[in-house]
Each structure stands twice: as C-alpha cells, then as structure tokens.
Design a protein around this motif. Structure first.
Motif, PDB file in Angstrom:
ATOM      1  N   TYR A   1      53.241  57.496  60.467  1.00 26.38           N
ATOM      2  CA  TYR A   1      53.712  58.874  60.609  1.00 26.38           C
ATOM      3  C   TYR A   1      55.004  59.069  59.812  1.00 26.38           C
ATOM      4  CZ  TYR A   1      54.073  63.336  63.124  1.00 26.38           C
ATOM      5  OH  TYR A   1      54.107  64.667  63.456  1.00 26.38           O
ATOM      6  N   ALA A   2      55.341  60.340  59.586  1.00 26.49           N
ATOM      7  CA  ALA A   2      56.668  60.762  59.119  1.00 26.49           C
ATOM      8  C   ALA A   2      57.066  60.098  57.803  1.00 26.49           C
ATOM      9  CB  ALA A   2      57.722  60.465  60.194  1.00 26.49           C
TER      10      ALA A   2
ATOM     11  N   TRP B   1      56.559  55.408  58.906  1.00 27.70           N
ATOM     12  CA  TRP B   1      56.985  54.795  60.167  1.00 27.70           C
ATOM     13  C   TRP B   1      55.750  54.321  60.922  1.00 27.70           C
ATOM     14  CZ3 TRP B   1      57.560  58.364  64.882  1.00 27.70           C
ATOM     15  CH2 TRP B   1      57.912  57.636  66.037  1.00 27.70           C
ATOM     16  N   LEU B   2      55.767  53.082  61.402  1.00 25.21           N
ATOM     17  CA  LEU B   2      54.738  52.579  62.313  1.00 25.21           C
ATOM     18  C   LEU B   2      55.311  52.609  63.718  1.00 25.21           C
ATOM     19  CD1 LEU B   2      53.178  49.490  60.454  1.00 25.21           C
ATOM     20  CD2 LEU B   2      52.524  51.904  60.326  1.00 25.21           C
TER      21      LEU B   2
ATOM     22  N   VAL C   1      45.955  60.642  54.563  1.00 23.96           N
ATOM     23  CA  VAL C   1      46.659  59.496  53.993  1.00 23.96           C
ATOM     24  C   VAL C   1      46.451  58.258  54.853  1.00 23.96           C
ATOM     25  CG1 VAL C   1      48.937  58.561  53.407  1.00 23.96           C
ATOM     26  CG2 VAL C   1      48.372  60.939  52.857  1.00 23.96           C
ATOM     27  N   ASP C   2      46.575  58.414  56.164  1.00 25.89           N
ATOM     28  CA  ASP C   2      46.362  57.307  57.096  1.00 25.89           C
ATOM     29  C   ASP C   2      45.658  57.867  58.317  1.00 25.89           C
ATOM     30  OD1 ASP C   2      47.019  55.355  59.344  1.00 25.89           O
ATOM     31  OD2 ASP C   2      47.871  54.286  57.630  1.00 25.89           O
TER      32      ASP C   2
ATOM     33  N   MET D   1      63.869  52.733  66.078  1.00 21.63           N
ATOM     34  CA  MET D   1      63.874  53.381  64.767  1.00 21.63           C
ATOM     35  C   MET D   1      62.664  54.295  64.665  1.00 21.63           C
ATOM     36  SD  MET D   1      62.451  50.850  61.778  1.00 21.63           S
ATOM     37  CE  MET D   1      62.474  52.288  60.703  1.00 21.63           C
ATOM     38  N   ASN D   2      62.797  55.367  63.856  1.00 17.97           N
ATOM     39  CA  ASN D   2      61.619  56.155  63.504  1.00 17.97           C
ATOM     40  C   ASN D   2      61.695  56.556  62.029  1.00 17.97           C
ATOM     41  OD1 ASN D   2      63.486  57.986  65.255  1.00 17.97           O
ATOM     42  ND2 ASN D   2      62.235  59.546  64.270  1.00 17.97           N
ATOM     43  N   ASP D   3      61.608  57.799  61.666  1.00 17.04           N
ATOM     44  CA  ASP D   3      61.289  58.238  60.308  1.00 17.04           C
ATOM     45  C   ASP D   3      62.158  57.596  59.216  1.00 17.04           C
ATOM     46  OD1 ASP D   3      60.238  59.960  62.177  1.00 17.04           O
ATOM     47  OD2 ASP D   3      60.839  61.788  61.140  1.00 17.04           O
TER      48      ASP D   3
END
Length: 443
Positions: free
Chosen positions: A249-250, A266-267, A241-242, A16-18
């Motif tokens: 990200y994303a 997304w981590l 932000v981080d 998984m991503n965004d």
C-alpha cells in the motif's frame, strides 16, 4: 519462530507506514517514511529518514520532520521531496489539533531542505489550504510533485463535494512560480466510484503516463495509464499494481541511477487484532520495484535488479520439492496449466499458490494467534505463468510474468520443512537460492 524480515527495510523497532520523499541524486537514494518513535502502533506520526547507494543496504538516520506542536501541528502525514538546484522542496499533509482535522482541516505544507537534508525549514506562508480549489474537499492529502514538459505539477487526493455530490478524486495543480511555492488548481484528474483514493503518484515515461494510487476501502494499489497533456489523462488502460488486499500500500516513486522509475511500497502487517506481531515493531517496505509502461500502456513490475546480490546458496531440487527450512529465499518456476504448489511448508503451516483457469490464488495456513487468513487473487488469464518469489521471514512478494504482483504476510509458530513442493499439475525451470540479510544499520 516469528521471523522479522531482514532484507526488507524496516526500523529497529516501533511503527512505520508510507514511504515519503523518495529521491535519487548524486549516487544516493533518499527515503523518508511515516514513523511513530514512541510505540509499535499508529500514532505520533512524523518523518524518519534513511539513505542507500543500492536500494538494498540502508543507513537509518533518525527523525527529520517532526510536528511543530507549538504552532498547532499534530502530525506530519505523507508527501514527497522534489529536487531543486539548491536542495529540495518538501511537501506533506500537515494535520492540526482542530476537531475533524484529518477529514476537513488538513493543510498541504511546504519546506525547504538543503542537499543532505540536514537543514529543513518550514514555509508556513506558502501553505495550501481549502481555498486552493473552488469546492470543499475532505480527506485532502498526500501531495506528489512531478515535472512534465516545461511545467511542474502537484497531485493531491481527496473527496470532492460539488453540486451536492461527493466524488473520490485525484486533483491536479500547476506551479505558478519557479520556486514551486504558489499553485493553481487545474482540474480533477481522475476519480474512483466506490473507493477513497490515497497516495497518488505520476509516472511519465517516453510520452506515456501512469497515475498510480492506493484505494482505502479495498486496500489495493492500482493504476490508470494513458496520455497526459498537462490538463487531462487520456485513459488507455487500467490495472492493479499489487493484488494484495491488506498488505502492499501507499506507494511513492523516484528515479534510479539509470533514470528508470523505482516504486516503493509499504508492507503492512496482516493481523486481526493489533498491529505489532511481537509488540516491538510493525511494518516494513517492500523490495523496491522497477516499473515501466509498455507499448500497450500496461505497467510492468519487477523487483529491482540489485536484489540478486543477496542471493547466496543454490538449493537443490529433488523431484517436485525443495527440502529446506529457510524462510529467507528466492524461488522461481514456470507453471504450465492448472497447478497447486506449497511454499515454506511445515506440518501445519504453509502458503498455497494455485493456478486455476487464468486465476492465481494465494492463501495461507498459520498457527500464529490473530493471523489474518484472507485469500489473495490475481486475475491475469492464460495458462502458463512465470513466478519470481521473494521470501523474507513474515514478508513474501510474488511477481508474475513481470506484469503483476501480490504481497503476503506469513506468521509462523514453527520452522518449515520444505521451501517448495508441487501438489498438483506441472511446473518447470524450478530454481531457488537462500538470501543473505541486507545491511540495515543506524537508529
């Protein structure tokens, strides 16, 4: 000993991503996310779907938006869901099979969805293509729709080519009709000198605005805050932000049940070779974050309040340490001056958090093969900081003073012996709890 997160949202298996299409309506949070149903590495990208009533416990509901390969579509890249009276308008980046499709031939595609997303219909005749603005754009992607005053606006990221020069940009469009299926290019809203921009979001709050975006080169999430007038963002401040380099990200935004803003991220995994720690899965979401803009145009960031419902057993503090082998915990303390602490400490594996002259440095020692050993640095200034830390297996999120965060992946080959130990300096108000698993069920 490889601990997959269990109160951070993740699929049962595979990549998984965004986060995409994050919306709240009538007591339900809707989440889409980039997903590969065929393996634990990137590929075959489409939108999977989940719902929640509290942003902690989730029901996975399978694939909702897959490429229509018979019409030349190869991937469904990132995008958004915009609430309308009879359902939702989905917008996403559609990638075809043409050579260099991702860089030069992406289309921004729209679809109609009913109220529960059980029916999604593509609106092919309404695609945005490269003629939507008066210059070519590469890496044109990641639509985000938002309302401002009496208008509806669309953000896209891309590399704009004008007068023989390229510029990493966020592009702004405005809807020309009530259905939001026809769009007019307005302006280049923001630029980055050295970093390709992805996943732009716009937060509008109490007359202020914050453009939140990810930068591909240094893999950070940043923001520009100021005053938005429908054509220009008048910058008042900017920040990070981080502070992680290759983890958080994303992002995507939604409202909460109170109307406040929620930020999803997304981590990604931090591995030097390969994407999947154990070959079965890769990636999870961060804990959703409350975000708001203060009077000085700074972005405030904190984990959602609902995470406290997972707090379980209070852990005793003995001297300057907490003896516990738990890798699912919440820990808080206040640093006073320079200090050094270790988190989830074993004999040969641990996270180290150092405060030195206003800079906070997080690094890790891991025996796991291919673990990425990069340092993460937060530059805040000041000599006193309040930390709120969420540990969940391989995922750790560190929040500082309500205005900064850094996310870390920590892979273990053995159990830790201590959740917390002070090595140098002084800290106060140390508290810790074990954390229960979230109820994340379904496909």
């Amino acid at each position: 000993m490889l601990n997959k997160p269990n109160y951070h949202f993740a699929p049962v298996k595979n990549w998984m991503n965004d986060p995409n299409g994050t919306v709240y309506r009538d007591g339900v949070y809707h989440l889409f996310y980039q997903y590969n149903p065929e393996g634990s590495t990137w590929g075959n990208i489409q939108w999977a779907y989940a719902t929640s009533t509290d942003l902690i416990h989730w029901k996975r509901k399978g694939i909702k938006l897959a490429p229509e390969t018979h019409k030349g579509e190869q991937y469904c890249f990132s995008g958004c869901a915009y609430p309308q009276s009879d359902g939702y308008l989905l917008a996403y980046t559609s990638i075809g099979y043409e050579p260099w499709a991702i860089q030069q031939h992406a289309r921004q595609r729209f679809a109609r969805a009913n109220a529960d997303f059980s029916v999604i219909e593509r609106l092919y005749e309404k695609d945005l293509d490269q003629r939507s603005q008066p210059f070519p754009v590469h890496e044109w992607r990641d639509p985000f729709i938002f309302s401002y005053q009496d208008g509806v606006y669309l953000l896209l990221s891309g590399i704009c080519w004008q007068d023989g020069k390229s510029e990493n940009s966020v592009l702004l469009y405005r809807a020309k009709n009530a259905d939001c299926t026809e769009w007019e290019f307005k302006t280049v809203l923001a630029t980055e000198k050295d970093h390709v921009i992805e996943c732009p979001n716009m937060l509008i709050e109490n007359g202020k605005a914050a453009l939140i975006y990810s930068t591909m080169t240094d893999r950070k999430v940043k923001y520009i805050a100021g005053d938005f007038d429908g054509m220009r963002l008048w910058e008042r401040s900017r920040g990070v932000v981080d502070w992680s380099e290759h983890c958080y990200y994303a992002t995507n935004l939604s409202a909460s049940e109170t109307g406040a803003a929620v930020l999803y991220g997304w981590l990604q995994e931090n591995l030097e070779r390969g994407d999947a720690p154990d070959g079965t899965y890769s990636g999870c979401l961060s804990i959703p974050r409350n975000v708001h803009i203060d009077e000085q145009y700074r972005l405030h960031i904190a984990p959602i309040d609902a995470v406290k419902h997972l707090q379980d057993r209070a852990l005793p503090v003995s001297g300057d340490e907490i003896v516990s082998d738990s890798v699912r915990a919440r820990l808080s303390f206040v640093s006073e001056g320079d200090c050094r602490v270790r988190l989830t400490e074993g004999e040969r594996e641990y996270l180290t958090l150092r405060v030195r002259g206003g800079e906070i440095v997080v690094d890790r020692v891991s025996r796991f093969p291919d673990a990425d050993e990069t340092e993460e640095r937060i530059r805040l200034g000041g000599n006193k900081h309040k930390f709120d830390i969420l540990v969940d297996g391989s995922a750790t999120e560190i929040f500082v003073d309500g205005v900064a965060a850094v996310s870390v992946r920590m892979y273990r080959s053995e159990k830790p012996e201590k959740l917390f130990s002070l090595k140098e300096g002084r800290v106060t108000d140390v508290r810790a709890y074990t954390m229960k698993a979230a109820q994340i069920v379904g496909e």
